[in-house]
Scaffold this motif. Structure first.
Motif, PDB file in Angstrom:
ATOM      1  N   ARG A   7      48.589  24.676  31.105  1.00  0.00           N
ATOM      2  CA  ARG A   7      49.321  25.069  29.903  1.00  0.00           C
ATOM      3  C   ARG A   7      48.464  25.106  28.638  1.00  0.00           C
ATOM      4  NH1 ARG A   7      53.793  25.639  32.406  1.00  0.00           N
ATOM      5  NH2 ARG A   7      54.852  24.074  33.603  1.00  0.00           N
ATOM      6  N   ASN A   8      47.179  24.765  28.758  1.00  0.00           N
ATOM      7  CA  ASN A   8      46.343  24.782  27.549  1.00  0.00           C
ATOM      8  C   ASN A   8      44.908  25.228  27.812  1.00  0.00           C
ATOM      9  OD1 ASN A   8      45.400  22.575  28.880  1.00  0.00           O
ATOM     10  ND2 ASN A   8      45.698  21.133  27.214  1.00  0.00           N
ATOM     11  N   LEU A   9      44.667  25.917  28.897  1.00  0.00           N
ATOM     12  CA  LEU A   9      43.305  26.335  29.258  1.00  0.00           C
ATOM     13  C   LEU A   9      42.829  27.541  28.456  1.00  0.00           C
ATOM     14  CD1 LEU A   9      40.897  25.859  31.164  1.00  0.00           C
ATOM     15  CD2 LEU A   9      42.028  27.350  32.815  1.00  0.00           C
ATOM     16  N   LEU A  10      43.726  28.499  28.212  1.00  0.00           N
ATOM     17  CA  LEU A  10      43.337  29.740  27.554  1.00  0.00           C
ATOM     18  C   LEU A  10      44.069  29.887  26.226  1.00  0.00           C
ATOM     19  CD1 LEU A  10      41.694  32.369  27.751  1.00  0.00           C
ATOM     20  CD2 LEU A  10      43.658  33.393  28.919  1.00  0.00           C
ATOM     21  N   HIS A  11      43.306  29.920  25.145  1.00  0.00           N
ATOM     22  CA  HIS A  11      43.878  30.096  23.807  1.00  0.00           C
ATOM     23  C   HIS A  11      44.253  31.556  23.609  1.00  0.00           C
ATOM     24  CE1 HIS A  11      44.264  29.905  19.447  1.00  0.00           C
ATOM     25  NE2 HIS A  11      44.369  28.593  19.598  1.00  0.00           N
ATOM     26  N   VAL A  31      48.603  29.546  32.317  1.00  0.00           N
ATOM     27  CA  VAL A  31      47.798  30.206  33.351  1.00  0.00           C
ATOM     28  C   VAL A  31      48.321  29.750  34.714  1.00  0.00           C
ATOM     29  CG1 VAL A  31      45.468  30.437  34.300  1.00  0.00           C
ATOM     30  CG2 VAL A  31      45.790  30.224  31.829  1.00  0.00           C
ATOM     31  N   GLN A  32      48.736  30.703  35.560  1.00  0.00           N
ATOM     32  CA  GLN A  32      49.191  30.334  36.896  1.00  0.00           C
ATOM     33  C   GLN A  32      48.057  29.674  37.676  1.00  0.00           C
ATOM     34  OE1 GLN A  32      50.906  33.890  38.707  1.00  0.00           O
ATOM     35  NE2 GLN A  32      52.919  32.952  38.483  1.00  0.00           N
ATOM     36  N   THR A  33      48.417  28.798  38.602  1.00  0.00           N
ATOM     37  CA  THR A  33      47.462  27.995  39.354  1.00  0.00           C
ATOM     38  C   THR A  33      46.340  28.820  39.982  1.00  0.00           C
ATOM     39  OG1 THR A  33      49.214  26.409  39.822  1.00  0.00           O
ATOM     40  CG2 THR A  33      47.250  26.293  41.205  1.00  0.00           C
ATOM     41  N   LYS A  34      46.666  29.924  40.609  1.00  0.00           N
ATOM     42  CA  LYS A  34      45.650  30.726  41.300  1.00  0.00           C
ATOM     43  C   LYS A  34      44.685  31.412  40.337  1.00  0.00           C
ATOM     44  CE  LYS A  34      47.854  31.306  45.682  1.00  0.00           C
ATOM     45  NZ  LYS A  34      48.016  32.165  46.834  1.00  0.00           N
ATOM     46  N   LEU A  35      44.980  31.414  39.049  1.00  0.00           N
ATOM     47  CA  LEU A  35      44.090  32.029  38.056  1.00  0.00           C
ATOM     48  C   LEU A  35      43.198  31.013  37.343  1.00  0.00           C
ATOM     49  CD1 LEU A  35      46.480  34.600  36.357  1.00  0.00           C
ATOM     50  CD2 LEU A  35      44.656  35.063  37.989  1.00  0.00           C
TER      51      LEU A  35
END
Length: 87
Positions: free
Chosen positions: A4-8, A59-63
């Motif tokens: 939930r916080n990997l990609l800004h 970000v979904q898990t597989k991404l």
């Protein structure tokens, strides 16, 4: 589990450009909350906007590994013949 916080959200256009440069199929998301769809391992996976923390995308898990590779690749800066990673 999704990240939930990997990609800004400010890096979304840069991420899309990176996907295109690496020939990873992607398209505009559907509906109000899907931001982007990315084709990986024979399926479309999604990035979602968030109501409670709008500055980050879910970000979904597989991404997750793909997004981590993007972050790693775009953090490298060149100085002559040397590659550096900065914090």
């Amino acid at each position: 589990m999704a990240s939930r916080n990997l990609l800004h959200k400010d890096r979304l256009l840069e991420f899309i450009k990176w996907l295109d440069e690496n020939k990873i199929p992607n398209r505009i998301g559907k509906g109000e909350w899907e931001v982007r769809q990315i084709y990986l391992d024979g399926e479309w996976h999604k990035l979602y906007a968030r109501a409670n923390m709008p500055e980050h995308l879910t970000v979904q898990t597989k991404l997750i590994e793909l997004v981590r590779k993007f972050i790693y690749d775009t953090r490298a800066i060149k100085d002559g013949n040397k590659d550096y990673l900065y914090d």
